[in-house]
Write a protein that holds these residues in place. Sequence first.
Motif, short mmCIF file in Angstrom:
data_model
loop_
_atom_site.label_atom_id
_atom_site.label_comp_id
_atom_site.label_asym_id
_atom_site.label_seq_id
_atom_site.Cartn_x
_atom_site.Cartn_y
_atom_site.Cartn_z
N ILE A 106 -4.59 3.07 3.30
CA ILE A 106 -4.02 2.94 4.72
C ILE A 106 -2.98 1.83 4.74
CG2 ILE A 106 -4.88 2.39 6.96
CD1 ILE A 106 -8.05 2.60 6.04
N ASP A 120 -3.73 -2.50 -5.78
CA ASP A 120 -3.91 -3.03 -4.51
C ASP A 120 -4.00 -3.52 -4.17
OD1 ASP A 120 -1.72 -3.11 -2.23
OD2 ASP A 120 -2.78 -1.09 -1.01
N SER A 172 1.11 -1.73 0.24
CA SER A 172 -0.16 -0.05 0.01
C SER A 172 1.03 1.11 -0.02
CB SER A 172 -1.37 0.07 1.47
OG SER A 172 -1.45 -1.05 1.54
N THR A 212 -4.66 -4.17 5.04
CA THR A 212 -5.44 -3.81 3.57
C THR A 212 -5.96 -5.20 3.59
OG1 THR A 212 -3.70 -2.72 2.86
CG2 THR A 212 -5.77 -2.91 1.19
MG LIG Z 1 -1.91 -2.17 2.39
#
Ligand SMILES: [Mg+2]
Length: 441
Positions: free
Chosen positions: A238, A265, A225, A246
């Motif tokens: 985040i 992501d 991320s 995530t």
């Molecule tokens: Mg992540």
Amino acid sequence: MYDTISAISSPYGTGAISVIRIDGPKSYEIIKKLTNLDEIKHRMVYSTYIYFENEIIDQVNVVFFKSPKSYTGNDLVEIYAHGGVIVTRKILETVLSSGARLAERGEFTKRAFLNGKISLVQAEAIYQIIEAKSEISLKMSLQNLKGGLNEEIEYYRREILNILSEIEVTVDYPDDIEIDTKNIVKEIFRIKNEIDNKVTNSKKALMLNDGIVMTIIGKPNSGKSTLLNRLLLEDRAIVTDIPGTTRDVIKGEIDINGVRFIIVDTAGIRETEDIVEKIGIDRSLREMKKADIVLFVLDASTGFTKEDEFILKEIENNNFIPIWNKCDSSLKINKKFEDEVKISALTGEGLRNLENKIMSKVKDIVKSGTSSHITTQRQVEILERVNLYLERAVKSLEEGFELDIISFDLRKALEELDTLLGKRFTDDLLDNIFSNFCVGK
Ligand SMILES: [Mg+2]
Ligand SMILES: Nc1nc2c(ncn2[C@@H]2O[C@H](COP(=O)(O)OP(=O)(O)OP(=O)(O)O)[C@@H](O)[C@H]2O)c(=O)[nH]1
């Protein structure tokens, strides 16, 4: 056959200048009445006022394009007004109350097509120029506006037509002319191969248009991320130091050297009992299968682990780039992959290298994609159908069928090519294409 239409051609909102277009037989009469000018010459700019019931509405510039020398091929007027929302709308209302109707989406361009000013492929190109999301798609669309694809399709048409005439001569004079089946099969195959190559390259071209999908995969906490945020230059996902942060798939778009990428992501892949995380991991694996390129993020502070081993097996058949992240911290890595890249998503170190690596991975896509003039799914599907007919013709020839059957298939192939260019069309097809346009285009 046309009525008179009008629309605001500039985007809605306040701007320096707004453009109102009027197209059709009454456009000249309407603009003369609204400006009180005695004469408006073709393609001359007139600085004047627009009046309604003797009241000034705005000071404008006006140009009249006389048929057929206009965008649509009809008499066309463009009014350049001060770009306020109210003033622009007021001018449009005045034009509409003087005998024009509000244009439908893409109706000006549709008229240009119906009047033979542009082919359907060029109309599609105009739409794609407006919608272009990267410099490369823009370039490809501009080539088609210039007629790049038209020329290629005309070439295929000529080649198929040549074969067809050879066959039809034989059909007309069966006693006098011996048909050279072998040569005809060879010729059809040659064209079919050319079209096959075209279709393959076209799929790459579509990929460039839609964006190349680049999916970030790796174990939890490896910095996926952080890398997404770094590439997007914003805090989209985040980031925490808790593995399994995530859970859902997060997407963003970037431009690298004029090429559009969709970055995805995903949840870190590991064995887990957590139900939500499990679902997230399933999604990661699904996204991975759809990816054009996988960015395989490894954690330099842990080295290559069992979890990485597991992920590697999953992505083996993908086009992937191994990335050692966290190279700013204590390194526990030995060279594992020939083409690995070292970065720090946290500091941005090595990002340039990564971008270069990505570009070298897509070099082939960019090369073959940009050499293709095909830019829409519709065009690809038509070429695929052309090839099915060519294939069928060859099969029938080889199996000794009547020549009529073979020329039927060749004719079908020609019809498909005509549909591609828009020499043949249905209302549905036109609606489909032009309803995507803006009003006023
Ligand atoms: Mg992540
Ligand atoms: N030192 C250092 N820390 C990093 C780097 N990249 C990420 N981190 C840290 O590693 C931790 C995990 O980062 P994330 O980006 O959330 O990792 P992730 O791979 O998305 O993790 P999951 O979503 O749980 O799979 C955070 O504390 C980051 O600040 C880096 O390049 N260097």
